[in-house]
Design a protein around this motif. Structure first.
Motif, short mmCIF file in Angstrom:
data_model
loop_
_atom_site.label_atom_id
_atom_site.label_comp_id
_atom_site.label_asym_id
_atom_site.label_seq_id
_atom_site.Cartn_x
_atom_site.Cartn_y
_atom_site.Cartn_z
N THR A 35 0.80 -1.22 0.00
CA THR A 35 0.00 0.00 0.00
C THR A 35 0.84 1.27 0.00
O THR A 35 0.34 2.33 -0.38
CB THR A 35 -0.93 0.03 1.23
N GLY A 36 2.10 1.18 0.42
CA GLY A 36 2.91 2.38 0.53
C GLY A 36 4.16 2.41 -0.34
O GLY A 36 4.61 3.48 -0.74
N TYR A 37 4.72 1.24 -0.63
CA TYR A 37 5.97 1.19 -1.40
C TYR A 37 5.75 0.80 -2.86
O TYR A 37 6.44 1.31 -3.74
CB TYR A 37 6.94 0.20 -0.75
N LEU A 38 4.82 -0.10 -3.11
CA LEU A 38 4.57 -0.54 -4.48
C LEU A 38 3.94 0.54 -5.37
O LEU A 38 4.36 0.69 -6.52
CB LEU A 38 3.69 -1.80 -4.47
N TYR A 59 -0.92 10.85 -9.35
CA TYR A 59 -1.94 9.93 -8.88
C TYR A 59 -2.00 9.76 -7.36
O TYR A 59 -2.81 8.98 -6.86
CB TYR A 59 -1.74 8.56 -9.52
N VAL A 60 -1.17 10.45 -6.60
CA VAL A 60 -1.17 10.32 -5.14
C VAL A 60 -1.70 11.60 -4.52
O VAL A 60 -1.01 12.62 -4.47
CB VAL A 60 0.24 10.01 -4.60
N ASN A 61 -2.96 11.57 -4.08
CA ASN A 61 -3.54 12.70 -3.34
C ASN A 61 -3.26 14.06 -3.98
O ASN A 61 -2.66 14.94 -3.37
CB ASN A 61 -3.04 12.68 -1.89
N PHE A 62 -3.65 14.20 -5.25
CA PHE A 62 -3.50 15.44 -6.01
C PHE A 62 -2.04 15.78 -6.32
O PHE A 62 -1.69 16.95 -6.49
CB PHE A 62 -4.17 16.62 -5.29
N VAL A 543 -11.63 11.82 -4.30
CA VAL A 543 -12.47 12.43 -3.27
C VAL A 543 -12.24 11.78 -1.91
O VAL A 543 -12.81 12.20 -0.91
CB VAL A 543 -13.97 12.32 -3.64
N THR A 544 -11.40 10.78 -1.86
CA THR A 544 -11.09 10.08 -0.61
C THR A 544 -9.59 10.14 -0.36
O THR A 544 -8.80 9.80 -1.25
CB THR A 544 -11.53 8.60 -0.68
N HIS A 545 -9.21 10.56 0.82
CA HIS A 545 -7.79 10.64 1.14
C HIS A 545 -7.19 9.24 1.16
O HIS A 545 -7.66 8.34 1.84
CB HIS A 545 -7.58 11.31 2.50
N ALA A 546 -6.13 9.07 0.38
CA ALA A 546 -5.45 7.77 0.30
C ALA A 546 -4.28 7.74 1.27
O ALA A 546 -3.43 8.63 1.25
CB ALA A 546 -4.95 7.53 -1.14
N ALA A 547 -4.26 6.74 2.13
CA ALA A 547 -3.18 6.63 3.11
C ALA A 547 -1.86 6.42 2.39
O ALA A 547 -1.70 5.48 1.60
CB ALA A 547 -3.47 5.46 4.05
N TYR A 548 -0.91 7.32 2.65
CA TYR A 548 0.41 7.22 2.04
C TYR A 548 1.43 7.82 3.00
O TYR A 548 1.12 8.80 3.70
CB TYR A 548 0.45 7.95 0.68
N PRO A 549 2.65 7.26 3.08
CA PRO A 549 3.63 7.73 4.07
C PRO A 549 3.93 9.22 4.03
O PRO A 549 4.05 9.86 5.07
CB PRO A 549 4.88 6.90 3.72
#
Length: 705
Positions: A35-38, A59-62, A543-549
């Motif tokens: 979910t975070g590195y790939l 593609y990561v949170n705008f 529209v949904t915050h994606a969990a990312y480091p």
């Protein structure tokens, strides 16, 4: 000089046995690695294969500056090699993970040459490192494992340049340290600064004491300065990019003192030195994340680590004390709080539990050196018997205590029905592991340890290195396989998860000008396994915050209800006749529709550039729902215009003249590009020089070459 490949082959075999569920792809690694590195590495592959340099990831949170992402491994030559060839997917990232674990074991074996260990002791130390609690606990944290993989090699190379300088060894050290820096979590890099600074002082004092007349402080200092200068030159792009992003992200600020309990390897976790399986249950007791608890290095080295406190051998004193320092630093205590407050850089490390890799590295060296001393120099069997008697008593005591608690509380799998099914199926095994209680795992682990102790004691007393090595392999592989279902692997196979990833569109397609609310619809079941679908749908905006480091300070504002209420019906680039300000958003005053007749068509699209054709009857603003970040520029019909900050951190440009316009947004981090060129040229020059020196040395040894 011929290299004996048998020890390295044995270590590969142990990796296959100990990590068989991952090596065989029967089950896949889980959580953060997927979910975070790939996601960002997958984007790099897709971008490079489409002919683009992945400076900006839309593609990561705008949007995210890929080159400055500390979790992406952007500056690692290994990342670029994989992304440019096979490409990143679930299989290749798993192979990369296993490669780092194997490299760490090979590195420890190589370090054994420095200390003069026997072949069996070198293998025992290498296996202990490969299967230690840190590795299995952080199997999901790729850039923690990569740091652990390169750490022994960096130590080996750095020791050589301090004790026996040559240009070849200097350049080897530069390349190895660069690989560590570019592939590791920042916390590992900060830990390395303290570890190697301490070792530099230690070697200085030792050499000055032994060779007072011949030793030169200036020569010693010059060697270190030369090494650091070349390393900084090779790593300049990484330094500039990380420095650039720090003011924008939440992790660029020091963390508050006292907020470390969940992020530490708590004192309770130290029982994992003897009972590693106990760490997978009873979260209340351990008070931290399960990944941060395990410190296991095997019973054999644990016994000789305990002996080291009695022996007080000068040869291992530095490693023993340094290991204790990092062990304390990884805990949540007043010493750790003091260090975080007053020692440079430490206060920025959010997960201080990662510092235990330096503790385990030092403990393994200390214990292995004492094991070699016992097997090959002097064996004090009385002290050894006391240690094994103590460990046996602890093991028996824990078993008895757990049996009593189990009978009183009824907290055991013995009192819980296990779901029926195929006894060899993954679902059945998961059902069993889920129902095991804290007392169950203590009894199981205590019994295993008691049985191993009886045989280990015999192998050491009789000085049978081969049998001892076999027992160590069985001990560490058993511990690894038992813990892996809890911390390392899930229930789905690698093939199943890869099939989810295959749903992503190929390459970098031109996105649809559709409402953001349509972007989040994707393949069912992907979110809990691979993370947000917005990482893979190749549609900018969500529209949904994606969990990312990596999270920007402005990022949480983007997903406030009033913001989403306004933008969820918009495409990622749209025309607005009137601007909406923060106050009107709060009042929900954004229902007025634009009267302008407009049409937007995307002419070209890449991660770093967007060109649109805009037709409008009224003046207004063209809004791009990307994060407002340095290096973005814009032009209208080839004439440069200013891209302004809009709302909480998006971008807009003024469209003053109605009619047809050709509008272009460009992301071009010029300074970073020059730094990348400098780093790449320096790296290749160092590599070419090292190869030349190696070939020249070989030809001098073998005239027939």
């Amino acid at each position: 000089m011929k290299v004996n490949l048998k020890p390295y082959s044995l270590l590969l075999l142990v990796l296959i046995i100990g990590y068989f569920p991952v090596v065989s792809f029967i089950t896949s690694v889980k959580n953060d690695i997927l979910t975070g590195y790939l996601p960002v590495r997958f984007f790099m592959s897709e971008s490079i294969s489409s002919g683009y340099t992945p400076w900006w990831n839309p593609y990561v949170n705008f949007g995210l500056p890929q080159y400055a992402d500390m979790s992406s491994g952007f500056w690692s030559p290994i990342t670029w090699l994989i992304a440019s060839t096979a490409g990143y997917n679930v299989y290749t990232i798993t192979i990369e993970l296993l490669l780092y674990i194997l490299l760490g074991a090979w590195g420890i074996y190589k370090c054994g040459e420095i200390f003069g260990w026997s072949k069996e002791v070198k293998l025992i130390a290498a296996i202990s490192y490969m299967c230690c609690g840190y590795m299995i606990g952080h199997l999901q944290h790729l850039n923690w494992i990569s740091g652990a993989g390169f750490l022994p090699w960096c130590f080996w190379a750095y020791h050589i340049i301090l004790t026996k300088f040559s240009w070849k060894t200097l350049l080897q050290a530069v390349l190895l340290f660069n690989l560590l820096i570019t592939s590791s979590h920042p916390g590992i890099i900060i830990g390395c600064i303290y570890f190697f600074a301490g070792y530099t002082v230690y070697q200085y004092l030792i050499r000055m004491k032994i060779n007072t007349s011949e030793f030169s402080t200036w020569v010693y200092s010059k060697t270190i300065l030369l090494f650091l200068s070349i390393l900084l030159l090779v790593s300049v792009a990484l330094i500039i990019s990380y420095t650039e992003i720090l003011p924008f992200i939440t992790r660029g600020d020091k963390i508050a003192i006292g907020n470390h309990a969940l992020n530490a390897t708590t004192t309770q976790s130290w029982i994992s030195l003897f009972f590693p399986l106990a760490t997978v249950k009873n979260d209340t007791f351990f008070s931290n994340d399960i990944a941060l608890r395990n410190c296991y290095i095997g019973i054999t080295l644990l016994a000789f680590l305990i002996l080291s406190f009695n022996l007080k051998r000068k040869e291992t004193l530095f490693f023993l004390l340094t290991g204790l320092f990092f062990f304390i630093l990884s805990d949540n205590n007043f010493i750790q709080s003091f260090c975080y407050e007053y020692f440079p850089l430490l206060g920025y490390v959010r997960l201080n539990g990662e510092f235990r890799i330096f503790a385990l590295f030092c403990f393994i060296i200390t214990a292995a050196s004492n094991l070699h001393y016992y097997l090959n120099v002097k064996a004090d069997l009385k002290k050894l018997k006391k240690v094994f008697l103590f460990l046996s008593a602890v093991s028996a005591g824990v078993i008895i205590w757990s049996c009593i608690k189990l009978s009183l509380t009824k907290e055991s799998i013995l009192f819980s029905p296990v779901r029926s099914g195929n006894l060899l199926s993954i679902s059945f095994l998961k059902s069993v592991t889920d129902q095991l209680s804290f007392y169950d795992v203590l009894i199981l682990q205590g019994t295993i340890q008691f049985l191993f102790l009886t045989q280990l004691k015999r192998a050491i007393q009789l000085k049978i290195p081969g049998y001892l090595l076999l027992l160590v392999i069985a001990d560490l592989c058993t511990a690894t396989l038992l813990q892996m279902p809890f911390t390392g692997v899930g229930t789905k196979s690698t093939r199943e998860i890869q099939s989810l990833l295959d749903a992503s569109p190929k390459g970098i397609p031109v996105p649809l000008l559709q409402p953001l609310s349509n972007n989040d619809t994707g393949k069912a079941g992907i979110k809990n396994i691979l993370g947000s679908w917005s990482f893979y749908n190749k549609q900018p905006g969500t529209v949904t915050h994606a969990a990312y480091p990596i999270q920007f300070k402005i990022e949480t504002d983007f997903f406030k209800p009033q913001i989403q209420g306004y933008i969820k019906t918009k495409p990622f680039v749209f025309f607005a006749e009137e601007l909406i300000n923060k106050e009107s958003l709060i009042r929900q005053a954004f229902t007025k529709k634009d009267t302008s007749k407009q049409k937007i068509e995307i002419l070209t699209f890449s991660p770093n550039q967007i060109t649109v054709k805009l037709k409008t009857t009224n003046p207004g603003y063209l809004v791009l729902l990307y994060k407002y970040y340095p290096h973005w520029t814009a032009n209208i019909n080839g004439i440069a215009v200013k891209a302004d900050n809009y709302l909480y951190g998006f971008m807009k440009i003024n469209i003053n003249n109605p009619g047809e316009q050709r509008v272009e947004f460009n992301f071009s981090p010029t300074t970073v590009k020059w730094a990348m060129a400098l780093s790449a040229i320096s790296f290749l020059f160092v590599l070419a020089t090292l190869i030349t020196l190696s070939v020249r040395k070989k030809s001098e040894i073998d005239p027939a070459f």
